[in-house]
Design a protein around this motif. Structure first.
Motif, mmCIF file in Angstrom:
data_model
loop_
_atom_site.group_PDB
_atom_site.id
_atom_site.type_symbol
_atom_site.label_atom_id
_atom_site.label_comp_id
_atom_site.label_asym_id
_atom_site.label_seq_id
_atom_site.Cartn_x
_atom_site.Cartn_y
_atom_site.Cartn_z
ATOM 1 N N THR A 2 0.734 -1.055 -0.034
ATOM 2 C CA THR A 2 -0.033 0.063 0.142
ATOM 3 C C THR A 2 0.960 1.432 0.096
ATOM 4 O OG1 THR A 2 -0.158 -0.065 2.244
ATOM 5 C CG2 THR A 2 -1.809 -1.278 1.288
ATOM 6 N N GLN A 3 0.476 2.277 -0.465
ATOM 7 C CA GLN A 3 1.209 3.362 -0.785
ATOM 8 C C GLN A 3 1.090 4.253 0.542
ATOM 9 O OE1 GLN A 3 -0.012 6.064 -4.011
ATOM 10 N NE2 GLN A 3 1.537 7.310 -3.698
ATOM 11 N N SER A 7 6.982 4.258 1.687
ATOM 12 C CA SER A 7 6.962 3.409 0.889
ATOM 13 C C SER A 7 7.649 4.027 -0.358
ATOM 14 C CB SER A 7 5.676 2.717 0.519
ATOM 15 O OG SER A 7 5.145 1.995 1.301
ATOM 16 N N TYR A 8 7.241 5.370 -0.864
ATOM 17 C CA TYR A 8 7.675 6.015 -1.899
ATOM 18 C C TYR A 8 8.274 7.296 -1.463
ATOM 19 C CZ TYR A 8 4.601 2.324 -3.241
ATOM 20 O OH TYR A 8 4.097 1.120 -3.399
ATOM 21 N N PRO A 9 9.534 7.509 -1.202
ATOM 22 C CA PRO A 9 9.793 8.651 -0.662
ATOM 23 C C PRO A 9 10.255 9.829 -1.509
ATOM 24 C CG PRO A 9 11.557 7.035 -0.598
ATOM 25 C CD PRO A 9 10.211 6.343 -0.955
ATOM 26 N N VAL A 10 10.565 9.300 -2.969
ATOM 27 C CA VAL A 10 10.679 10.254 -4.008
ATOM 28 C C VAL A 10 9.515 10.926 -4.235
ATOM 29 C CG1 VAL A 10 11.660 10.511 -6.226
ATOM 30 C CG2 VAL A 10 12.864 9.091 -4.544
ATOM 31 N N VAL A 11 8.441 10.201 -4.454
ATOM 32 C CA VAL A 11 7.160 10.745 -4.893
ATOM 33 C C VAL A 11 6.612 11.746 -3.601
ATOM 34 C CG1 VAL A 11 4.745 10.261 -5.332
ATOM 35 C CG2 VAL A 11 6.659 8.921 -6.607
ATOM 36 N N GLU A 12 6.692 11.202 -2.514
ATOM 37 C CA GLU A 12 6.313 11.928 -1.262
ATOM 38 C C GLU A 12 7.221 13.167 -1.173
ATOM 39 O OE1 GLU A 12 3.424 11.626 0.106
ATOM 40 O OE2 GLU A 12 3.118 10.011 -1.203
ATOM 41 N N GLY A 26 -2.780 9.496 -11.670
ATOM 42 C CA GLY A 26 -3.459 8.394 -12.032
ATOM 43 C C GLY A 26 -2.256 7.245 -12.371
ATOM 44 N N LEU A 27 -1.217 7.591 -12.932
ATOM 45 C CA LEU A 27 -0.114 6.689 -13.089
ATOM 46 C C LEU A 27 0.353 6.161 -11.596
ATOM 47 C CD1 LEU A 27 1.969 5.251 -14.681
ATOM 48 C CD2 LEU A 27 3.314 7.375 -14.531
ATOM 49 N N ASN A 28 0.329 6.990 -10.726
ATOM 50 C CA ASN A 28 0.929 6.752 -9.163
ATOM 51 C C ASN A 28 -0.219 5.772 -8.735
ATOM 52 O OD1 ASN A 28 2.824 6.862 -7.263
ATOM 53 N ND2 ASN A 28 1.486 8.728 -6.402
ATOM 54 N N GLU A 29 -1.299 6.094 -8.913
ATOM 55 C CA GLU A 29 -2.330 5.171 -8.177
ATOM 56 C C GLU A 29 -2.307 3.715 -8.822
ATOM 57 O OE1 GLU A 29 -6.204 7.327 -8.788
ATOM 58 O OE2 GLU A 29 -5.409 8.945 -7.544
ATOM 59 N N THR A 35 6.091 4.177 -10.701
ATOM 60 C CA THR A 35 6.302 5.750 -10.590
ATOM 61 C C THR A 35 7.229 6.199 -9.627
ATOM 62 O OG1 THR A 35 3.732 5.712 -11.003
ATOM 63 C CG2 THR A 35 4.879 7.796 -10.087
ATOM 64 N N GLU A 36 7.544 5.575 -8.422
ATOM 65 C CA GLU A 36 8.702 5.637 -7.524
ATOM 66 C C GLU A 36 10.154 5.689 -8.264
ATOM 67 O OE1 GLU A 36 10.690 6.639 -4.119
ATOM 68 O OE2 GLU A 36 8.731 7.352 -4.697
ATOM 69 N N LEU A 37 10.153 4.459 -8.906
ATOM 70 C CA LEU A 37 11.385 4.242 -9.539
ATOM 71 C C LEU A 37 11.687 5.281 -10.866
ATOM 72 C CD1 LEU A 37 11.131 0.136 -9.762
ATOM 73 C CD2 LEU A 37 12.877 1.485 -8.319
ATOM 74 N N TYR A 38 10.719 5.445 -11.339
ATOM 75 C CA TYR A 38 10.919 6.415 -12.671
ATOM 76 C C TYR A 38 11.159 7.734 -12.096
ATOM 77 C CZ TYR A 38 10.027 9.663 -16.345
ATOM 78 O OH TYR A 38 10.235 10.588 -17.238
ATOM 79 N N MET A 39 10.475 8.253 -10.951
ATOM 80 C CA MET A 39 10.947 9.614 -10.575
ATOM 81 C C MET A 39 12.074 9.441 -9.706
ATOM 82 S SD MET A 39 8.668 11.389 -11.462
ATOM 83 C CE MET A 39 6.871 11.245 -11.930
ATOM 84 N N LYS A 40 12.643 8.597 -9.443
ATOM 85 C CA LYS A 40 14.156 8.293 -8.795
ATOM 86 C C LYS A 40 15.138 8.623 -9.727
ATOM 87 C CE LYS A 40 16.998 5.302 -5.905
ATOM 88 N NZ LYS A 40 17.298 4.022 -5.234
#
Length: 128
Positions: A2-3, A7-12, A26-29, A35-40
């Motif tokens: 679950t997000q 769990s997703y420090p870069v996105v947050e 939408g992609l993140n959901e 999404t986290e890996l891409y943003m990293k």
């Protein structure tokens, strides 16, 4: 998984810092891990130290303002960040002027086609 904030420090961090594009929600959901890996990966230039913060902001302005992207919220955010770090309006204007040349490609493609079609049109007119 679950997000949540852990769990997703870069996105947050992007959301908290104002760097998140709501179009990515939408992609993140649908796939928060990807999404986290891409943003990293996308944030690597900011973290690597290879380019200065100023250069990164100027490049982001160019990408967001380019005719192929035209993302006004990002352009605004990066212009504000650049000004806040001391980039001059003249430097930003030069970047904006440089990124306009991306649009010249429409002329590189379109003008030769126009010339060819004008010649073909004239030939059809002369034949009739």
């Amino acid at each position: 998984m679950t997000q949540n904030e852990n769990s997703y420090p870069v996105v947050e961090a992007m959301k908290a810092g104002g760097g998140w594009n709501p179009l990515w929600d939408g992609l993140n959901e649908m796939d928060p891990e990807w999404t986290e890996l891409y943003m990293k990966m996308a944030m690597q230039p900011y973290r690597s130290g290879v380019l200065s913060r100023k250069v990164i902001q100027l490049l982001c302005i160019a990408v967001d303002a380019a005719a192929t992207h035209m993302y006004a919220p990002g352009t605004r955010r990066h212009i504000q960040a650049a000004l806040d770090m001391g980039v001059t309006p003249q430097e930003i204007l030069e970047v904006l002027k440089l990124c306009t040349v991306v649009g010249i490609h429409s002329c590189n493609l379109g003008v030769p086609i126009l010339v060819e079609e004008m010649a073909a049109h004239e030939r059809r007119q002369a034949a009739s």
